[in-house]
Design an enzyme around this catalytic site. Structure first.
Site: not given
Ligand code: SER
Length: 320
Positions: A10, A13-14, A38, A54-55, A144, A148
């Site tokens: 990944g 990503g940010q 990608r 792709d994991i 999400y 987590k």
């Molecule tokens: N920054 C994340 C989100 O907003 C939270 O871990 O989904």
């Protein structure tokens, strides 16, 4: 490649973009293998090895493990809060099965350390919202957050039962200028800086008084590296550590921008992300991370605003 390479999953990503740069600076460009679903482009692809991964594709993951024999994995690939609410099945599958593939690889191979990010999304409506403690009621009500929290339990389980040295931080909202975030509820606090410079105004998808915990990227990178470098015996929490930098509302970040750009205007049009934000803490007690591995943030809101605007202005002038 020698056996002490680091694999990032990944990396586009940010967080992955910046962690890759930091780790390559620390260990050497050739030692850090950047992967993403990608194809990676730009400086990340020019400076060191990259692969498409792709994991969820276990066979491809196995090929990459066989080829590079990493001794550390940073597994960052996930759907964030807002995107996972829109695609709940994919959110569950990617966030959970991806983690299982990585934990199983660590159990079966000579992989000494795993990093996996958790989030403030593990907390929920019955969690104390001010100075949320390390241990408390956790009843996340987003896909999400559920993934987590389940992931945290799995990490601790793999440490206890299989001796996997897995380390984790519950990130608050992450704010940085080098790469764009994607699909998070806290992402308004990145976009607002871009819009302030481009338009002089911003329409916020959260209400003016929605207080959330946040962390500036240089602090987030330092926290991550410090946790990974700490002696294993100092790591007392094998689920995930509370870590915080600052807390603010959209109204307060707007005021900090106005100190630099006096005419800046903000308006509010809360959408479905408001409900997600309402279930999360306002501020975080990170005393355990401070005690166990010496965590201490450096940036407050105004220092972050000054630094963000400085760098974004520089980047814009290079582009134009
Ligand atoms: N920054 C994340 C989100 O907003 C939270 O871990 O989904």
């Amino acid at each position: 490649m020698s056996t002490d390479s680091i694999l990032i999953i990944g990396s586009g990503g940010q967080l992955g973009t910046e962690l890759c740069e930091t780790l390559r600076g620390m260990y050497g460009d050739a030692k850090v293998v950047a992967t993403d679903v990608r194809p990676l482009t730009g400086s990340i692809a020019e400076s060191g090895p990259t692969e498409v991964l792709d994991i969820l594709d276990k066979q491809r993951f196995t090929e990459i493990l066989d080829q590079y024999k990493p001794t550390q994995i940073y597994h960052l690939a996930a759907l964030l809060s807002a995107t996972a609410e829109r695609q709940p099945k994919l959110g569950w599958t990617l966030n959970m099965d991806g983690l299982f593939h990585v934990l199983d690889a660590a159990k079966e191979r000579n992989i000494s350390k795993i990093y996996w990010p958790s989030s403030i999304a593990v907390f929920g409506p019955n969690t104390p919202r001010d100075q949320t403690p390390q241990h408390c009621v956790m009843d996340p009500n987003t896909i999400y957050g559920i993934t987590k929290l389940a992931g945290e339990r799995y990490c601790e389980y793999y440490f206890e039962k299989h001796g996997v040295d897995v380390r984790s931080i519950r990130y608050p909202g992450l704010i940085g200028y080098k790469s764009a975030p994607g699909g998070g509820t806290t992402d308004y606090a990145v976009d607002i800086y871009h819009q302030a410079l481009q338009q002089g105004k911003y329409e916020c998808f959260l209400s003016e008084d929605t207080e959330l915990p946040m962390l500036y990227m240089p602090d987030a990178l330092r926290a991550t590296i410090n946790l990974m470098e700490a002696p294993a015996e100092n790591i007392k929490i094998r689920s995930s550590y509370n870590v915080a930098g600052m807390s603010f509302t959209p109204d307060q970040i707007a005021a900090s921008i106005r100190n630099e750009i006096p005419g800046f205007e903000i308006s509010y049009a809360p959408d479905y992300r408001q409900q997600i934000a309402n279930s999360w803490p306002k501020s975080i007690d990170d005393g355990t991370a401070r005690m166990d591995w010496g965590w201490k943030p450096e940036y407050d809101l105004q220092a972050m605003t000054g630094d963000m605007l400085l760098h974004l202005r520089e980047m814009n002038s290079i582009k134009s």
